[in-house]
Design a protein around this motif. Structure first.
Motif, PDB file in Angstrom:
ATOM      1  N   ALA A   1      73.983  16.733  58.598  1.00 51.04           N
ATOM      2  CA  ALA A   1      73.571  15.849  59.691  1.00 51.04           C
ATOM      3  C   ALA A   1      72.852  16.629  60.785  1.00 51.04           C
ATOM      4  CB  ALA A   1      74.789  15.122  60.259  1.00 51.04           C
ATOM      5  N   ASP A   2      73.403  17.777  61.161  1.00 46.95           N
ATOM      6  CA  ASP A   2      72.760  18.593  62.196  1.00 46.95           C
ATOM      7  C   ASP A   2      71.427  19.153  61.708  1.00 46.95           C
ATOM      8  OD1 ASP A   2      74.846  18.125  63.913  1.00 46.95           O
ATOM      9  OD2 ASP A   2      75.837  20.049  63.561  1.00 46.95           O
ATOM     10  N   SER A   3      71.390  19.556  60.445  1.00 47.61           N
ATOM     11  CA  SER A   3      70.146  20.069  59.880  1.00 47.61           C
ATOM     12  C   SER A   3      69.071  18.986  59.859  1.00 47.61           C
ATOM     13  CB  SER A   3      70.392  20.589  58.459  1.00 47.61           C
ATOM     14  OG  SER A   3      69.187  20.980  57.849  1.00 47.61           O
TER      15      SER A   3
ATOM     16  N   PHE B   1      67.693  18.313  63.298  1.00 52.35           N
ATOM     17  CA  PHE B   1      66.774  19.360  63.754  1.00 52.35           C
ATOM     18  C   PHE B   1      65.383  19.165  63.153  1.00 52.35           C
ATOM     19  CE2 PHE B   1      64.995  23.705  62.993  1.00 52.35           C
ATOM     20  CZ  PHE B   1      64.685  23.999  64.312  1.00 52.35           C
ATOM     21  N   PHE B   2      65.308  18.975  61.848  1.00 56.49           N
ATOM     22  CA  PHE B   2      63.993  18.892  61.208  1.00 56.49           C
ATOM     23  C   PHE B   2      63.308  17.543  61.413  1.00 56.49           C
ATOM     24  CE2 PHE B   2      65.581  22.658  58.990  1.00 56.49           C
ATOM     25  CZ  PHE B   2      64.461  23.483  59.096  1.00 56.49           C
ATOM     26  N   SER B   3      64.027  16.572  61.946  1.00 56.64           N
ATOM     27  CA  SER B   3      63.394  15.299  62.289  1.00 56.64           C
ATOM     28  C   SER B   3      63.020  15.215  63.755  1.00 56.64           C
ATOM     29  CB  SER B   3      64.324  14.132  61.926  1.00 56.64           C
ATOM     30  OG  SER B   3      65.525  14.186  62.682  1.00 56.64           O
TER      31      SER B   3
ATOM     32  N   ILE C   1      69.991  26.426  55.328  1.00 53.67           N
ATOM     33  CA  ILE C   1      71.236  26.916  54.758  1.00 53.67           C
ATOM     34  C   ILE C   1      72.366  26.149  55.435  1.00 53.67           C
ATOM     35  CG2 ILE C   1      72.574  28.961  54.198  1.00 53.67           C
ATOM     36  CD1 ILE C   1      69.568  28.853  53.215  1.00 53.67           C
ATOM     37  N   VAL C   2      73.068  25.355  54.666  1.00 52.88           N
ATOM     38  CA  VAL C   2      74.024  24.390  55.230  1.00 52.88           C
ATOM     39  C   VAL C   2      75.440  24.682  54.735  1.00 52.88           C
ATOM     40  CG1 VAL C   2      74.650  21.962  55.373  1.00 52.88           C
ATOM     41  CG2 VAL C   2      72.242  22.622  55.431  1.00 52.88           C
ATOM     42  N   GLY C   3      76.378  24.637  55.666  1.00 52.20           N
ATOM     43  CA  GLY C   3      77.781  24.862  55.359  1.00 52.20           C
ATOM     44  C   GLY C   3      78.290  26.095  56.076  1.00 52.20           C
TER      45      GLY C   3
END
Length: 323
Positions: free
Chosen positions: A262-264, A267-269, A287-289
């Motif tokens: 969700a945070d990633s 950010f990219f949106s 890189i997620v997690g």
């Protein structure tokens, strides 16, 4: 093969290659940012402070008597899963877990009775170094806080513990492991990158000396030349770029690190990132997690083996989409 078993195999191979291993000569003197530390005899009780140092000690087959609680990716017990696996296989009591604060918990460290304190990747101040050195010989970072590459952390730790040859063997084998993972993704070599996150109302760009960035260059990627005009010469591991100046971030790919999707995605949106050509082309790797981010922030001789295939595959996918 477990991380612990693999590390022990590497050390066994080093012994076989070198023949009978004689004890490293002591005293040993190690240079660092605050001068030199002399260790008069092989330590038997090792304490670690700050991120990554515990991994280097464990990877060399030594159980510390005290190690810091790591809240980011360390779970309820403050121990990263790759370190926890090694400790479980070593057996016996767990090391004393040191309270996580900006200031080292001197009384806890003193109570553990260490012969040496390893803080080769850390941000300890000179005053903190002096206080730690009053407890036991302390190995501080070599030049700039929070920027020691995992190879140098391993070398410094090996020298301090009388395991210099074993450290070099571990580094060589781990670098080959990384090279093999990269070889499966030939499109990575030469790809320019910018590693960044959103922080405190601006973009946080990881600087060239940051250990995350150094690891990416170890993989054959290239620190984006566009950052040379933006990065201040202040020795910091990151610097800020305003949202309004995001268009100055020219590279083949972007790399970010987030605890959850969700945070990633947020950010990219965001408009200032969504408009960039890298984002529009899908040339970004997120890189997620928590554990996945912790494993490469910074990497160590242990954590590198935690999901590196997925890490490299994400980078390669972004490179394939680069315009």
């Amino acid at each position: 093969m477990s991380i612990r078993a693999h590390a022990m195999l590497v050390l066994a191979m080093a012994v076989t290659a070198a023949g009978p291993v004689l004890a490293q000569d002591f005293p040993v003197t190690i240079a660092h940012a605050y001068g030199e530390t002399t260790i008069t005899e092989k330590p038997e009780r090792v304490a670690t402070w700050s991120w990554g140092n515990t991994d280097a000690v464990l990877a060399l087959g030594v159980k510390p008597v005290a190690m810091p609680f790591i809240s980011y990716g360390g779970g309820d017990n403050g121990i990263h899963p790759w370190a926890e696996e090694v400790l479980e296989e070593m057996g016996g009591e767990l090391p004393a877990i040191l309270a996580e604060n900006d200031e080292p918990p001197y009384e806890q460290i003193l109570a553990a009775g260490p012969d040496v304190i390893i803080a080769a990747h850390s941000g300890i101040t000179e005053e903190q170094y002096e206080r730690l050195s009053a407890i036991a010989p302390t190995v501080a970072f070599p030049e700039v806080a929070w920027s020691t590459p995992w190879q140098e952390v391993t070398q410094m730790t090996g020298a301090a513990l009388g395991l210099a040859e074993e450290a070099e063997a571990l580094i060589a084998e781990t670098e080959q492991f990384v090279a093999d993972a990269v070889a499966a993704q030939p499109g990575l070599a030469g790809t320019t990158f910018i590693a960044l996150n959103d922080f405190d109302g601006s973009l946080a760009i990881y600087a060239e000396l940051d250990s995350r960035v150094k690891f990416l260059t170890d993989l054959g990627l290239v620190y984006a030349p566009s950052l040379e005009a933006l990065e201040p010469d202040d020795g910091s591991f990151y610097f800020s770029v305003s949202y309004e100046n995001a268009d100055a971030l020219v590279s083949d790919i972007l790399v970010s690190y987030y605890e959850n999707e969700a945070d990633s995605d947020a950010f990219f949106s965001a408009p200032y990132i969504a408009r960039l050509p890298q984002t529009q082309a899908g040339a970004y790797a997120s890189i997620v997690g928590i554990e996945e981010v912790a494993a490469v922030s910074p990497p160590s001789a242990l954590s590198l083996r935690w999901g590196i295939e997925d890490y490299v595959a994400r980078l390669a996918a972004a490179a394939d989409n680069a315009q």
